[in-house]
Design a protein around this motif. Sequence first.
Motif, PDB file in Angstrom:
ATOM      1  N   THR A  27      40.358  27.915  72.435  1.00 43.11           N
ATOM      2  CA  THR A  27      40.923  28.264  73.741  1.00 43.11           C
ATOM      3  C   THR A  27      40.473  29.663  74.153  1.00 43.11           C
ATOM      4  O   THR A  27      40.146  30.506  73.317  1.00 43.11           O
ATOM      5  CB  THR A  27      42.463  28.235  73.703  1.00 43.11           C
ATOM      6  OG1 THR A  27      42.929  29.190  72.727  1.00 43.11           O
ATOM      7  CG2 THR A  27      42.972  26.841  73.348  1.00 43.11           C
ATOM      8  N   GLY A  28      40.460  29.891  75.468  1.00 41.52           N
ATOM      9  CA  GLY A  28      40.236  31.229  76.000  1.00 41.52           C
ATOM     10  C   GLY A  28      38.795  31.650  76.144  1.00 41.52           C
ATOM     11  O   GLY A  28      38.520  32.777  76.580  1.00 41.52           O
ATOM     12  N   GLN A  29      37.833  30.758  75.794  1.00 40.97           N
ATOM     13  CA  GLN A  29      36.435  31.187  75.864  1.00 40.97           C
ATOM     14  C   GLN A  29      36.009  31.522  77.287  1.00 40.97           C
ATOM     15  O   GLN A  29      35.326  32.516  77.523  1.00 40.97           O
ATOM     16  CB  GLN A  29      35.495  30.108  75.309  1.00 40.97           C
ATOM     17  CG  GLN A  29      35.746  29.725  73.871  1.00 40.97           C
ATOM     18  CD  GLN A  29      36.483  28.401  73.796  1.00 40.97           C
ATOM     19  OE1 GLN A  29      37.350  28.132  74.629  1.00 40.97           O
ATOM     20  NE2 GLN A  29      36.159  27.592  72.806  1.00 40.97           N
ATOM     21  N   LYS A  30      36.436  30.706  78.233  1.00 40.48           N
ATOM     22  CA  LYS A  30      36.013  30.903  79.618  1.00 40.48           C
ATOM     23  C   LYS A  30      36.511  32.242  80.151  1.00 40.48           C
ATOM     24  O   LYS A  30      35.744  33.020  80.736  1.00 40.48           O
ATOM     25  CB  LYS A  30      36.530  29.761  80.494  1.00 40.48           C
ATOM     26  CG  LYS A  30      36.090  29.830  81.955  1.00 40.48           C
ATOM     27  CD  LYS A  30      36.557  28.598  82.712  1.00 40.48           C
ATOM     28  CE  LYS A  30      36.082  28.631  84.157  1.00 40.48           C
ATOM     29  NZ  LYS A  30      36.673  29.754  84.912  1.00 40.48           N
ATOM     30  N   GLY A  31      37.785  32.544  79.956  1.00 45.36           N
ATOM     31  CA  GLY A  31      38.325  33.815  80.435  1.00 45.36           C
ATOM     32  C   GLY A  31      37.698  35.013  79.753  1.00 45.36           C
ATOM     33  O   GLY A  31      37.404  36.027  80.389  1.00 45.36           O
ATOM     34  N   ALA A  32      37.455  34.896  78.448  1.00 44.34           N
ATOM     35  CA  ALA A  32      36.841  36.001  77.707  1.00 44.34           C
ATOM     36  C   ALA A  32      35.425  36.251  78.195  1.00 44.34           C
ATOM     37  O   ALA A  32      34.994  37.403  78.344  1.00 44.34           O
ATOM     38  CB  ALA A  32      36.851  35.681  76.211  1.00 44.34           C
ATOM     39  N   LEU A  33      34.700  35.164  78.459  1.00 42.39           N
ATOM     40  CA  LEU A  33      33.325  35.319  78.935  1.00 42.39           C
ATOM     41  C   LEU A  33      33.300  35.932  80.330  1.00 42.39           C
ATOM     42  O   LEU A  33      32.446  36.784  80.629  1.00 42.39           O
ATOM     43  CB  LEU A  33      32.622  33.965  78.933  1.00 42.39           C
ATOM     44  CG  LEU A  33      31.108  33.984  79.073  1.00 42.39           C
ATOM     45  CD1 LEU A  33      30.466  34.804  77.959  1.00 42.39           C
ATOM     46  CD2 LEU A  33      30.546  32.567  79.066  1.00 42.39           C
TER      47      LEU A  33
END
Length: 306
Positions: A27-33
């Motif tokens: 989870t959270g890869q999109k926001g982190a990127l």
Amino acid sequence: LSELCQSSLSLGRLDQYLLPLFMAETTGQKGALEDFFRKLNRYGDAACAINVGGCDAAGRDQFNLLSALLLDTVCALRLPSPLLAARLHDGIPAAVLDRLTSPDLVRLGQPTFYGEIPCREALLERGVPEADVDRWCANSCMGLYMPGEEICDMWGGVVNMLTAMELTLTRGTTFQGKPPIPLRTRARRDYASIEDVLETLASYVDELAAYVVERNRRATQVQAAERPNPFLSALTRDCAERGLDRAGGGARYHTVIIEAFGLINAADALVALDRVVFRDRSVTLAEVTGALERNFVGANALRHEL
């Protein structure tokens, strides 16, 4: 990071070396990127390069789920940076090529495209061993480098081609006066053909380039001696073994780019001189040079003819 200049970043094959972390986190890869891309866009001159896709040493396509997310993030944020460097090869799947040439990307001027095999061939000519060359990357100035092994001085020096043109036409001076560096070339008083002009021009370009190269060599020595970078040197292959800073001979590869500024303008000038002076013979070279020195004051007819 391979550049000698610290105002831009080359992050290499982000979709390859971060893939294990990407696959491990659910989870959270999109926001982190997206947060990461926003930070890159605020850094330096907004020229951060990220390579996408390509193939491995065996020719297998390397476009993956993280590659796709990089493209999606660029399309969603629509930021000037980072720059995407798409690597093309004969085995690229049609679906991947469609993703790389989608209208959502093209409207943003993204990505830039590199031929995988021609880029490898160029690095082989530079002396990179065939067993290593598949590790190449494109940097933010569209140069080729070996990540983690190279220091790349993309702005190592500039040769102003119009200065060389002025020296050729004014017998070793410029319109602003005598050049501040000694030059051995002696321009001729009269040129019988455009080939004679080109011969003298080439001699001045050689001298100016040699001067720029020597100045770069001295500046790099100062960089290594007075402003070393132990952190990046520790991350650059061979520096620790050699006990040298990356700019002082520690890096396995050291590339210096010498730019030719005003090249198109010089080419246009040569074509114009060839036509009006040597072919049509409507004016003399002295008349052209005099008009240039006066910025065409009182020579509007000649300005239009050129």
